[in-house]
Scaffold this motif. Sequence first.
Motif, PDB file in Angstrom:
ATOM      1  N   MET A 141      94.750  50.460  38.734  1.00 45.65           N
ATOM      2  CA  MET A 141      94.273  49.324  39.372  1.00 45.65           C
ATOM      3  C   MET A 141      92.948  49.724  40.391  1.00 45.65           C
ATOM      4  N   LEU A 142      93.529  50.652  41.381  1.00 44.62           N
ATOM      5  CA  LEU A 142      92.291  51.177  41.932  1.00 44.62           C
ATOM      6  C   LEU A 142      91.048  51.579  41.438  1.00 44.62           C
ATOM      7  N   MET A 143      91.276  52.075  40.261  1.00 45.77           N
ATOM      8  CA  MET A 143      90.129  52.789  39.613  1.00 45.77           C
ATOM      9  C   MET A 143      89.439  51.750  38.879  1.00 45.77           C
ATOM     10  N   ARG A 144      90.000  50.640  38.506  1.00 46.88           N
ATOM     11  CA  ARG A 144      89.362  49.512  37.592  1.00 46.88           C
ATOM     12  C   ARG A 144      88.468  48.587  38.687  1.00 46.88           C
ATOM     13  N   ASN A 145      89.025  48.557  39.980  1.00 47.83           N
ATOM     14  CA  ASN A 145      88.252  48.042  40.866  1.00 47.83           C
ATOM     15  C   ASN A 145      87.468  48.881  41.935  1.00 47.83           C
ATOM     16  N   TYR A 146      87.082  49.933  41.666  1.00 46.70           N
ATOM     17  CA  TYR A 146      86.238  50.971  42.259  1.00 46.70           C
ATOM     18  C   TYR A 146      85.017  50.614  42.281  1.00 46.70           C
ATOM     19  N   ARG A 147      84.147  50.601  43.438  1.00 45.44           N
ATOM     20  CA  ARG A 147      82.712  50.381  43.586  1.00 45.44           C
ATOM     21  C   ARG A 147      82.201  51.379  44.259  1.00 45.44           C
ATOM     22  N   PRO A 148      81.417  52.538  43.805  1.00 46.36           N
ATOM     23  CA  PRO A 148      80.681  53.145  44.461  1.00 46.36           C
ATOM     24  C   PRO A 148      80.131  52.954  45.946  1.00 46.36           C
ATOM     25  N   GLY A 149      80.018  53.534  46.997  1.00 44.03           N
ATOM     26  CA  GLY A 149      79.281  53.166  48.190  1.00 44.03           C
ATOM     27  C   GLY A 149      77.874  53.720  48.123  1.00 44.03           C
ATOM     28  N   LYS A 150      77.127  53.191  48.997  1.00 46.81           N
ATOM     29  CA  LYS A 150      75.766  53.636  49.114  1.00 46.81           C
ATOM     30  C   LYS A 150      75.516  55.045  48.855  1.00 46.81           C
ATOM     31  N   ASP A 151      76.293  55.817  49.572  1.00 43.29           N
ATOM     32  CA  ASP A 151      76.057  57.339  49.301  1.00 43.29           C
ATOM     33  C   ASP A 151      76.279  57.765  48.196  1.00 43.29           C
ATOM     34  N   ALA A 152      76.835  57.146  47.391  1.00 38.58           N
ATOM     35  CA  ALA A 152      77.448  57.794  45.856  1.00 38.58           C
ATOM     36  C   ALA A 152      76.279  57.523  44.882  1.00 38.58           C
ATOM     37  N   CYS A 153      75.383  56.669  45.315  1.00 34.13           N
ATOM     38  CA  CYS A 153      74.305  56.276  44.397  1.00 34.13           C
ATOM     39  C   CYS A 153      72.999  57.293  44.309  1.00 34.13           C
ATOM     40  N   LYS A 154      73.190  58.010  45.398  1.00 38.30           N
ATOM     41  CA  LYS A 154      71.976  59.052  45.437  1.00 38.30           C
ATOM     42  C   LYS A 154      71.916  59.955  44.290  1.00 38.30           C
ATOM     43  N   LYS A 212      99.852  36.571  43.760  1.00 38.40           N
ATOM     44  CA  LYS A 212      98.650  36.411  43.044  1.00 38.40           C
ATOM     45  C   LYS A 212      98.847  37.336  41.390  1.00 38.40           C
ATOM     46  N   ARG A 213      99.675  38.128  41.492  1.00 39.60           N
ATOM     47  CA  ARG A 213      99.795  39.134  40.175  1.00 39.60           C
ATOM     48  C   ARG A 213      98.436  39.915  40.182  1.00 39.60           C
ATOM     49  N   VAL A 214      97.951  40.369  41.285  1.00 39.95           N
ATOM     50  CA  VAL A 214      96.958  41.269  41.468  1.00 39.95           C
ATOM     51  C   VAL A 214      97.467  42.460  41.292  1.00 39.95           C
ATOM     52  N   ILE A 215      98.750  42.863  41.913  1.00 41.64           N
ATOM     53  CA  ILE A 215      99.147  44.129  41.729  1.00 41.64           C
ATOM     54  C   ILE A 215     100.271  44.299  40.930  1.00 41.64           C
ATOM     55  N   PRO A 216     100.572  45.385  40.256  1.00 37.76           N
ATOM     56  CA  PRO A 216     101.668  45.601  39.356  1.00 37.76           C
ATOM     57  C   PRO A 216     102.926  45.856  40.098  1.00 37.76           C
ATOM     58  N   PHE A 217     104.023  45.254  39.469  1.00 40.60           N
ATOM     59  CA  PHE A 217     105.363  45.379  40.368  1.00 40.60           C
ATOM     60  C   PHE A 217     106.462  45.093  39.267  1.00 40.60           C
ATOM     61  N   THR A 218     107.587  45.569  39.708  1.00 42.39           N
ATOM     62  CA  THR A 218     108.831  45.230  39.062  1.00 42.39           C
ATOM     63  C   THR A 218     110.199  44.891  39.848  1.00 42.39           C
ATOM     64  N   ILE A 219     110.814  44.093  39.365  1.00 38.24           N
ATOM     65  CA  ILE A 219     112.081  43.622  40.227  1.00 38.24           C
ATOM     66  C   ILE A 219     113.271  44.134  39.635  1.00 38.24           C
ATOM     67  N   VAL A 220     114.220  44.918  40.544  1.00 35.62           N
ATOM     68  CA  VAL A 220     115.258  45.763  40.276  1.00 35.62           C
ATOM     69  C   VAL A 220     116.215  44.981  40.905  1.00 35.62           C
ATOM     70  N   GLY A 221     117.234  44.374  40.179  1.00 40.73           N
ATOM     71  CA  GLY A 221     118.395  43.538  40.884  1.00 40.73           C
ATOM     72  C   GLY A 221     117.682  42.308  41.423  1.00 40.73           C
ATOM     73  N   GLU A 222     118.305  41.859  42.306  1.00 42.53           N
ATOM     74  CA  GLU A 222     117.871  40.560  42.889  1.00 42.53           C
ATOM     75  C   GLU A 222     116.553  40.736  44.090  1.00 42.53           C
ATOM     76  N   ARG A 223     116.711  41.754  44.812  1.00 42.27           N
ATOM     77  CA  ARG A 223     115.812  41.889  46.074  1.00 42.27           C
ATOM     78  C   ARG A 223     114.936  43.069  45.977  1.00 42.27           C
ATOM     79  N   THR A 224     115.115  44.044  45.086  1.00 44.91           N
ATOM     80  CA  THR A 224     114.471  45.391  45.324  1.00 44.91           C
ATOM     81  C   THR A 224     113.366  45.018  44.445  1.00 44.91           C
ATOM     82  N   ILE A 225     112.056  45.235  44.940  1.00 51.34           N
ATOM     83  CA  ILE A 225     110.892  45.152  44.387  1.00 51.34           C
ATOM     84  C   ILE A 225     110.152  46.689  44.376  1.00 51.34           C
TER      85      ILE A 225
END
Length: 104
Positions: free
Chosen positions: A91-104, A68-81
Amino acid sequence: MNLSMDYLTDENEELVALHENLATVERTLRTIADNLSDVSCREHYLTGEETCRLLHISPRTLQSLRDKRVIPFTIVGERTILYPESKLYEMLMRNYRPGKDACK
């Protein structure tokens, strides 16, 4: 039969030009090698197994994210990802959503 008795010496124009060209090629190759090593040292790539452990996901989920092209990757050779570690963290930081405890 008259054979030319041209000898190559250090003063020979062609030889001097050849040495100059070789020196230029050597400088260029050293510059390229220095730049490549700088680039390769900046990024650390993870295997699929390492990425699954980092993200706590299965190989099948990793494949789905890749398809789905959600995760960054590169292909090296024929089968090495490989997965760039810094891009995974971005990517993790862009999609980070604080939990309930972090909102206090």
